[in-house]
Scaffold this active site. Sequence first.
Site, PDB file in Angstrom:
ATOM      1  NE  ARG A  50     -24.920 -29.132   6.136  1.00 25.04           N
ATOM      2  CZ  ARG A  50     -25.907 -29.296   6.995  1.00 25.04           C
ATOM      3  NH1 ARG A  50     -26.908 -30.101   6.702  1.00 25.04           N
ATOM      4  NH2 ARG A  50     -25.913 -28.673   8.147  1.00 25.04           N
TER       5      ARG A  50
ATOM      6  CG  ASP B  52     -40.293 -25.798   6.504  1.00 23.16           C
ATOM      7  OD1 ASP B  52     -39.731 -26.001   5.409  1.00 23.16           O
ATOM      8  OD2 ASP B  52     -40.364 -26.660   7.398  1.00 23.16           O
TER       9      ASP B  52
ATOM     10  CG  HIS C  80     -36.789 -27.529   7.059  1.00 21.25           C
ATOM     11  ND1 HIS C  80     -37.981 -28.122   7.409  1.00 21.25           N
ATOM     12  CD2 HIS C  80     -35.836 -28.501   7.169  1.00 21.25           C
ATOM     13  CE1 HIS C  80     -37.752 -29.405   7.703  1.00 21.25           C
ATOM     14  NE2 HIS C  80     -36.472 -29.649   7.577  1.00 21.25           N
ATOM     15  CG  ASP C  81     -31.856 -25.363   9.375  1.00 22.09           C
ATOM     16  OD1 ASP C  81     -32.253 -26.541   9.404  1.00 22.09           O
ATOM     17  OD2 ASP C  81     -30.716 -25.028   9.013  1.00 22.09           O
TER      18      ASP C  81
ATOM     19  CB  SER D  31     -36.390 -32.257   9.348  1.00 24.75           C
ATOM     20  OG  SER D  31     -36.114 -32.298   7.983  1.00 24.75           O
TER      21      SER D  31
END
Lengths: 226, 390
Positions: B229, B325, B358-359, B159
């Site tokens: 967040r 992602d 993405h994580d 990232s």
Amino acid sequence: MADRSAALPLGIDAGGPRIASAAPDELRRDLRLIAEMIEPGSRVLDIGCGDGALLAYLAREKDVDARGMELSQSGVNACVRHGLSVIQGDADRDLDAFPVGAFDVVVLSQTLQATRRPRHVVETLVRIGKRAIVSFPNFGFWRIRLSLLWRGRMPVSELLNNPWYDTPNIHLCTIRDFVRLCDEIGTEIERSVTLDRHGRSFSLDPRGGLANLLAEQGMFVLSGKA
Amino acid sequence: MSTVTAPLLKRPGKEWPGHSFIVSEPLRLDCGIDFGPFTIAYQTYGRLNAERSNAVLICHALSGDQYVAEPHPITGAAGWWTTLVGPGGVLDTDRYFLICANVLGGCMGTTGPKEVNPATGEPWALNFPVITIRDMVRAQKLLIEHLGIEKLFCVMGGSMGAMQVLQWASSYPESVVAAVPIAGSARHSAQNIAFHEVGRQAIIADPDWCGGRYLSLGHNPARGLAVARMAAHITYLSEAALHRKFGRNLQDRNAVTYGFDADFQVESYLRHQGSTFVDRFDANSYLYITRAMDYFDLAAEHGGSLPAAFPGTQPRFCIISFTSDWLFPTSESRALVHALNAVAANVSFVEIETDKGHDAFLLHEPELFATLRGFLAGCAEHRGLTRFWG
């Protein structure tokens, strides 16, 4: 039928295993032939490199700067896991970015017939490579002709084993067709090899009718335009 | 209730484990300011070999920090890449010397907006200069030089970490043997900037943000930061992963309550993500670091040409993306591959199939581990690097 690992595939899915750890004498016969044509220390791109058997062999035995491109994720991951430099991509879409003469040799083995734009691909090969080695199944081979003539159906054999409605091989050609394409795009054929289904080479003029009838495979070395 | 001070803000950075390096000479930042002196907080694992050839710089992501493989000093949670690091691991501490530094502008010991501005005796807050990814990398380069390392064996990160990896390859190609940008991009997309703007506006809209001066005034914009967040966290996952984990399941109840409590598990999960984040992260740092990502555009730094961003002899690249992602999609990695092909760089590119979004780069992803292990082993062999003792 012949031992699969030694046989030359007509359909790319029928290809023998290209195992990255293959010992020199286990390298598929047509790949060994390609390897023999490559100078030590040169920079090579193998398009459709499978799981990297040729690349691994070239890197190990000939100190070649070996790069690969492969469509299947499993193939790419296997290559990278073995420390080979391979990108996930296909010949139609991912060759254009390379600069002129980027490689000493570009190899396209058993893949041309599966591309969407074969003419563009061949033009790109001779642009980005100082030389290009292209091999493909010869659709003019007498058994294939006979199969169509006799049975009146699309040829399916142990080597060409995909039915017409489910095959990656969308642009099959004959040796004569390929020679004509090279003439049309003005590419010089440095060398040609005709092969039987076991990958054994025999010497016939690629422009003659006999090669087109008797060869199961054509392998051509083209001069780059760089 | 939002005036409660988060644990992070109660503790000066010096109490935290790890190392720090004080940069005494001012550093010229992209914004034109000469900044310094400042502190870089960093952590290391493994041992630097005699040739100083086995150093791996790990670049952390937006909400990450230097605690790669040890319990977090505030939350106690396992380090964010614990699964990769250790003897015999993908990042083998018997073989490599791992370095991870908190980024410039961060809030875990490296100088950022919550540190005191010596000129005023107050926290920097919005007087902190706007920093860029290149500024972060410039600071890392000073640290690497301070450690006596001329050439890094590898720079890797996911990232925002991938952005730093690319900046390293662009700015200091001669100092890097191998570069591994994971789930990254050579520029932040309009959609990504848009998501960041939502997060920043959530912070700014919190009355406890106080124009950025919340530390001086004894407040903490915890609500705003938590919402930022929560919104961001959605972008790190995928629809499939959210559905797999939570579906429409209810949280500790059998029926919906016809109210705005967290009826659904996914709501409860996001609230938890938000509330734990504010304990360890500074709101102004969040503004500055997201801004740095927004400004990142390697091609723009080179007249709009991405290939021109990669001059000289480039490191060996291993570019990795994940199928699900949508924040840094595979198309971004592929554009990068094409740019590197244009300069005939040695590139591997692997797209890993996963529904984790993405994580995925932070999660247990065996294909990722196998790829990294193989690539690093290939590079180590190329470089003549062997295991240390053994």
